[in-house]
Design a protein around this motif. Structure first.
Motif, mmCIF file in Angstrom:
data_model
loop_
_atom_site.group_PDB
_atom_site.id
_atom_site.type_symbol
_atom_site.label_atom_id
_atom_site.label_comp_id
_atom_site.label_asym_id
_atom_site.label_seq_id
_atom_site.Cartn_x
_atom_site.Cartn_y
_atom_site.Cartn_z
ATOM 1 N N ASP A 182 -12.165 -14.174 14.883
ATOM 2 C CA ASP A 182 -13.652 -13.911 14.987
ATOM 3 C C ASP A 182 -14.360 -14.974 14.184
ATOM 4 O O ASP A 182 -14.280 -14.913 12.662
ATOM 5 N N PRO A 183 -15.282 -15.771 14.700
ATOM 6 C CA PRO A 183 -15.910 -16.770 13.779
ATOM 7 C C PRO A 183 -16.795 -16.155 12.639
ATOM 8 O O PRO A 183 -17.469 -16.818 11.867
ATOM 9 N N ASP A 184 -17.246 -14.801 13.122
ATOM 10 C CA ASP A 184 -18.220 -14.240 12.044
ATOM 11 C C ASP A 184 -17.542 -13.497 10.727
ATOM 12 O O ASP A 184 -18.190 -13.061 9.797
ATOM 13 N N LEU A 185 -16.317 -13.684 10.842
ATOM 14 C CA LEU A 185 -15.492 -12.722 9.772
ATOM 15 C C LEU A 185 -15.104 -13.979 8.781
ATOM 16 O O LEU A 185 -14.122 -14.714 9.444
ATOM 17 N N MET A 186 -15.266 -13.807 7.475
ATOM 18 C CA MET A 186 -14.814 -14.873 6.569
ATOM 19 C C MET A 186 -13.344 -14.498 6.219
ATOM 20 O O MET A 186 -12.984 -13.469 6.205
ATOM 21 N N PRO A 187 -12.305 -15.422 5.695
ATOM 22 C CA PRO A 187 -11.004 -15.174 5.251
ATOM 23 C C PRO A 187 -11.292 -14.503 4.104
ATOM 24 O O PRO A 187 -11.978 -14.548 3.281
ATOM 25 N N VAL A 188 -10.238 -13.390 3.951
ATOM 26 C CA VAL A 188 -10.093 -12.495 2.739
ATOM 27 C C VAL A 188 -8.921 -12.999 2.116
ATOM 28 O O VAL A 188 -7.763 -12.923 2.573
ATOM 29 N N LYS A 189 -9.323 -13.429 0.648
ATOM 30 C CA LYS A 189 -7.873 -13.752 -0.016
ATOM 31 C C LYS A 189 -7.815 -12.677 -1.284
ATOM 32 O O LYS A 189 -8.680 -12.574 -2.098
ATOM 33 N N VAL A 190 -6.657 -12.171 -1.489
ATOM 34 C CA VAL A 190 -6.468 -11.214 -2.513
ATOM 35 C C VAL A 190 -5.822 -11.725 -3.436
ATOM 36 O O VAL A 190 -4.354 -12.218 -3.346
ATOM 37 N N ASP A 191 -5.906 -12.005 -4.956
ATOM 38 C CA ASP A 191 -5.061 -12.666 -5.590
ATOM 39 C C ASP A 191 -4.104 -11.423 -6.220
ATOM 40 O O ASP A 191 -4.282 -10.444 -6.060
ATOM 41 N N ALA A 192 -2.920 -12.003 -6.838
ATOM 42 C CA ALA A 192 -1.845 -11.171 -7.295
ATOM 43 C C ALA A 192 -2.488 -9.985 -8.694
ATOM 44 O O ALA A 192 -1.878 -9.058 -8.415
ATOM 45 N N ILE A 193 -3.155 -10.619 -9.433
ATOM 46 C CA ILE A 193 -3.600 -9.733 -10.503
ATOM 47 C C ILE A 193 -4.400 -8.585 -9.953
ATOM 48 O O ILE A 193 -4.245 -7.396 -10.454
ATOM 49 N N TRP A 194 -5.174 -8.761 -9.072
ATOM 50 C CA TRP A 194 -5.967 -7.699 -8.516
ATOM 51 C C TRP A 194 -5.247 -6.511 -7.744
ATOM 52 O O TRP A 194 -5.577 -5.417 -7.793
ATOM 53 N N LYS A 195 -4.070 -7.151 -6.919
ATOM 54 C CA LYS A 195 -3.191 -6.285 -6.406
ATOM 55 C C LYS A 195 -2.446 -5.313 -7.174
ATOM 56 O O LYS A 195 -2.438 -4.155 -7.028
ATOM 57 N N GLN A 196 -2.080 -5.942 -8.492
ATOM 58 C CA GLN A 196 -1.399 -5.396 -9.483
ATOM 59 C C GLN A 196 -2.273 -4.429 -10.238
ATOM 60 O O GLN A 196 -1.745 -3.166 -10.476
ATOM 61 N N ARG A 197 -3.420 -4.712 -10.494
ATOM 62 C CA ARG A 197 -4.208 -3.609 -11.185
ATOM 63 C C ARG A 197 -4.705 -2.480 -10.022
ATOM 64 O O ARG A 197 -4.585 -1.222 -10.576
ATOM 65 N N LEU A 198 -4.844 -2.738 -8.724
ATOM 66 C CA LEU A 198 -4.964 -1.485 -7.814
ATOM 67 C C LEU A 198 -3.573 -0.738 -7.774
ATOM 68 O O LEU A 198 -3.640 0.587 -7.670
ATOM 69 N N ALA A 199 -2.636 -1.217 -7.670
ATOM 70 C CA ALA A 199 -1.344 -0.602 -7.664
ATOM 71 C C ALA A 199 -0.955 0.239 -9.227
ATOM 72 O O ALA A 199 -0.387 1.455 -9.040
ATOM 73 N N ALA A 200 -1.536 -0.266 -10.331
ATOM 74 C CA ALA A 200 -1.465 0.594 -11.527
ATOM 75 C C ALA A 200 -2.282 1.980 -11.496
ATOM 76 O O ALA A 200 -2.049 2.788 -12.088
ATOM 77 N N GLU A 201 -3.513 1.874 -10.555
ATOM 78 C CA GLU A 201 -4.441 2.680 -10.480
ATOM 79 C C GLU A 201 -3.864 4.012 -9.679
ATOM 80 O O GLU A 201 -4.535 5.051 -9.563
ATOM 81 N N CYS A 202 -2.922 3.570 -8.817
ATOM 82 C CA CYS A 202 -2.595 4.339 -7.561
ATOM 83 C C CYS A 202 -1.625 5.521 -8.461
ATOM 84 O O CYS A 202 -0.812 5.228 -9.193
ATOM 85 N N PRO A 203 -1.644 6.728 -7.812
ATOM 86 C CA PRO A 203 -0.659 7.860 -8.187
ATOM 87 C C PRO A 203 0.642 7.390 -7.980
ATOM 88 O O PRO A 203 0.790 6.632 -6.942
ATOM 89 N N GLU A 204 1.783 8.102 -8.493
ATOM 90 C CA GLU A 204 3.116 8.054 -8.203
ATOM 91 C C GLU A 204 3.106 8.293 -6.743
ATOM 92 O O GLU A 204 2.819 9.545 -6.377
ATOM 93 N N LEU A 205 3.909 7.618 -6.047
ATOM 94 C CA LEU A 205 4.012 7.917 -4.609
ATOM 95 C C LEU A 205 5.402 9.127 -4.643
ATOM 96 O O LEU A 205 6.085 9.191 -5.404
ATOM 97 N N PRO A 206 5.323 9.818 -3.622
ATOM 98 C CA PRO A 206 6.154 10.914 -3.446
ATOM 99 C C PRO A 206 7.802 10.193 -3.600
ATOM 100 O O PRO A 206 8.461 11.293 -4.282
ATOM 101 N N PHE A 207 8.229 9.362 -2.852
ATOM 102 C CA PHE A 207 9.614 8.926 -2.901
ATOM 103 C C PHE A 207 9.917 8.366 -4.396
ATOM 104 O O PHE A 207 11.054 8.519 -4.723
ATOM 105 N N ASP A 208 8.855 7.810 -4.978
ATOM 106 C CA ASP A 208 9.268 7.491 -6.307
ATOM 107 C C ASP A 208 9.389 8.468 -7.147
ATOM 108 O O ASP A 208 10.177 8.638 -8.165
ATOM 109 N N LYS A 209 8.755 9.504 -7.074
ATOM 110 C CA LYS A 209 8.483 10.591 -7.697
ATOM 111 C C LYS A 209 10.053 11.472 -7.470
ATOM 112 O O LYS A 209 10.555 11.877 -8.279
ATOM 113 N N GLN A 210 10.361 11.405 -6.449
ATOM 114 C CA GLN A 210 11.681 12.078 -5.964
ATOM 115 C C GLN A 210 12.787 11.622 -6.658
ATOM 116 O O GLN A 210 13.607 12.131 -7.597
ATOM 117 N N ARG A 211 12.653 10.129 -6.817
ATOM 118 C CA ARG A 211 14.058 9.525 -7.498
ATOM 119 C C ARG A 211 13.908 9.803 -8.822
ATOM 120 O O ARG A 211 14.842 9.843 -9.385
#
Length: 298
Positions: free
Chosen positions: A20-49
């Motif tokens: 779509d020519p009206d949508l600009m490309p989205v680039k997500v850097d690694a630091i931002w992804k790590q911060r979001l992952a740290a803010e997420c609660p523990e996932l069920p399978f991780d908790k189970q292990r």
């Protein structure tokens, strides 16, 4: 009405995908992804292990606990209060009893009157042998209905295990061991579960009021004593048998040595009298007659 097929689209190129020519490309850097992952609660399978590794819980319990965050947090709080080594008992009470009562009452975990402190206290009473398992089941039902502490319910309803005289308990355990030779042999051979065969008669003699932990300790102490007595008897028997064997061998050797020399000196005497054949017979050698004659033993 009539039905007719429309143009079919089966492959990706049939849809004519294009950017779509009206949508600009989205680039997500690694630091931002790590911060979001740290803010997420523990996932069920991780908790189970983690539950399996940290609390040594079986897969069946973790499969129930981890899917509800509030339930998982409730379990961890109760396990912490109960102390080391009691996590599985805590999990069993929550999964088998608490969830059953909540379902029958159509209540949520937050609406229930049983708190983690109640579960931890009940586990402690059972582990200490203050309350038997069957009595603990009754206590839990009342605890769920009233929210009272399990110790108070046990006192109020007289559900605590009665203190048992140590000598009387030991005699019951001895009688149970003596009456079950098969289980005793299995336990001595290394089958630890065979000890449970002795507990039933003991609890029956105690009318269900004996402390299960004390019963188990007494049975194991007596089993160790009987096993050591068996080894001591075997050692004594082996020592005696070896003594008899070696003594018998020594007597046999002495007998043959004495007999040999008696026959030898007897043969010399017979030869001196000129009785060469008799002398040869004493040394069990027929050709010895010529020997005695040749060397002048006449």
């Amino acid at each position: 009405g009539t039905s007719q097929s429309l143009p079919s689209k089966e492959m990706a190129h049939d849809y004519r995908y294009f950017p779509d020519p009206d949508l600009m490309p989205v680039k997500v850097d690694a630091i931002w992804k790590q911060r979001l992952a740290a803010e997420c609660p523990e996932l069920p399978f991780d908790k189970q292990r983690r539950f399996i590794a940290d609390y040594q819980l079986p897969y069946t319990l973790t499969s129930v606990l981890v899917w509800d965050r509030a339930l998982a947090d409730y379990f961890e709080e109760a396990a912490r209060l109960a102390g080391p080594g009691k996590a599985q008992a805590v999990g069993n009470w929550i999964v088998n009893d608490l969830l059953r009562e909540l379902g029958q009452a159509k209540q949520t975990l937050a609406e229930g009157k049983v708190r983690p402190t109640h579960i931890a206290a009940l586990v402690g009473l059972v582990d200490a042998g203050t309350v038997l398992t069957n009595a603990a089941k009754e206590i839990f039902v009342e605890m769920f209905a009233t929210g009272d502490e399990p110790g108070a319910i046990a006192d109020r309803r007289g559900l605590k295990a009665a203190p048992t005289d140590a000598g009387e308990l030991e005699q019951w355990c001895r009688d149970s061991i003596t009456a079950n030779a098969k289980a005793l042999a299995e336990f001595k051979s290394g089958k630890d579960s065979a000890i449970n065969a002795f507990k039933g008669p003991v609890m029956k003699a105690a009318k269900g009021k004996a402390n299960p932990k004390l019963v188990d300790e007494t049975l194991r102490r007596l089993q160790a004593y009987y096993q050591e007595e068996g080894f001591r008897t075997l050692r004594i028997f082996t020592t005696v048998a070896n003594g008899v064997l070696y003594g018998g061998v020594a007597l046999m050797v002495a007998y043959y040595v004495i007999t040999f020399w008696m026959n030898y000196f007897g043969a010399i005497g017979k030869a001196a009298e000129g009785k060469h054949e008799q002398a040869a017979a004493l040394v069990l050698d027929p050709e010895a007659a010529d020997f005695f004659a040749r060397y002048g033993l006449k």
